[in-house]
Write a protein that holds these residues in place. Sequence first.
Motif, PDB file in Angstrom:
ATOM      1  N   LEU A  53       0.814  -1.217   0.000  1.00 19.44           N
ATOM      2  CA  LEU A  53       0.000   0.000   0.000  1.00 19.44           C
ATOM      3  C   LEU A  53       0.851   1.271   0.000  1.00 19.44           C
ATOM      4  N   ASP A  82      -7.599   1.327   4.269  1.00 21.65           N
ATOM      5  CA  ASP A  82      -7.187   1.801   2.950  1.00 21.65           C
ATOM      6  C   ASP A  82      -8.167   1.216   1.952  1.00 21.65           C
ATOM      7  N   ARG A  84      -8.028   0.656  -0.998  1.00 23.72           N
ATOM      8  CA  ARG A  84      -7.433  -0.197  -2.030  1.00 23.72           C
ATOM      9  C   ARG A  84      -7.344  -1.658  -1.585  1.00 23.72           C
ATOM     10  N   LEU A  85      -7.417  -1.906  -0.269  1.00 19.38           N
ATOM     11  CA  LEU A  85      -7.320  -3.270   0.239  1.00 19.38           C
ATOM     12  C   LEU A  85      -8.644  -3.993   0.037  1.00 19.38           C
TER      13      LEU A  85
END
Length: 420
Positions: A53, A82, A84-85
């Motif tokens: 990340l 996050d 994006r995870l």
Amino acid sequence: MTAPDHSPPSAAGRVAMLIVAAGKGLRAGGGVPKQYRQIGGTPLLRRTIEAALACDRVSAVAVLIGENDDAHYADCIAGLADPRLQPPARGGDTRQATVLHGLRALAHLAPDIVLIHDGARPFVSIEVIQASIDAIAAGHRAAVAAVPVSDTLKRADPESGAILGTVERNGLYAAQTPQAFRFHDILDAHERAASEGLASFTDDAAVAEWAGLTVVLTPGETGNVKITTAEDLRRFDRDSATREPRMDMETRVATAYDVHAFEAGNGVVLGGIAIPHDRALMGHSDADVVLHALTDAVLATICDGDIGHHFPPSDPQWRGAASDQFLDYAVDRLRQRGGRISHLDVTIVCERPKIGPHREAMRARIAEICGTPLHRVSVKATTSERLGFTGREEGIAALATVTVRLPEQNDDITAQGGHA
């Protein structure tokens, strides 16, 4: 380096990173898979996820976990907020099957490039990750991070141990991860291998080679090691105790205070949690006195002004705004300077509403906003024994204390203001 394929170059586009962490890891001992064992108080796998990340060119991170590892994984990523995870995906019976499951799970994101990385390589650097992305963006179809072999290699009889010869090491490289591919190329290669019953490939580059793809090398690093044994864990855990002093890290502690008066309404927001009440708190934003105090304390650790400097109440865009974005912004500025949170503590002073029933929800929300484990967040409350403005129930006050670790060299960085 091999010349690029002559097919049209692939723009970097959307980059996904697939972290393979579904193995049992029993050689490391400890009763749990090695990826959930701790190095310097942090799970090995969490370090790997955070390394992924840390590269802002990575658009999505997906982790492949074992069938019975849900609780371990939840503890591992607690407070890691996050977007994006991605939700974890299940592994298969072999590493090769696990990767195929992961690639299929990524298909809905339609990535252009996929990086496949071992969950047990927690020290991969941004530079190694970016070099892998660059290779595919430049037109290569597959790339492997690698380092030249520096040790003398001997070929020996496996039974007697007698040396049969010395291997010429010129041109030999030790493969690492990440291994980078055009997404559809490696997905197709894995699907073909599975359909033909081939399951003995030792890494994804070998699958790509079998499928006829040209695989090139990108720079790896000697520090990008794979942790395999119990001794590996003990060694890196010992090293972690001295790593920070060698990096000239310092501890900083800052405090902050905020207060908001009551006004007519039917609820308050405290610590990012909406709480029903017979009044509301007055403020230009959502008047979350808890997150405001924490935001000021985080900014103070890097000498970066206060919440009013970055989000002035005279600016109409912040009218009624949720305060979680203020705290997220402050934490991001801390991380841009190489800092990380050690502890967050807040005391709420009020007669009503009662904080106890909402304390754990506040802790969880603060940990989520700050991307830090729950055990680093403390929320407590007190009254002022009916004294002063809080005692007269005219408003709520919050006192925050934030402890961070920060590289000393960042003392000379001039803080810059501006809006999120």
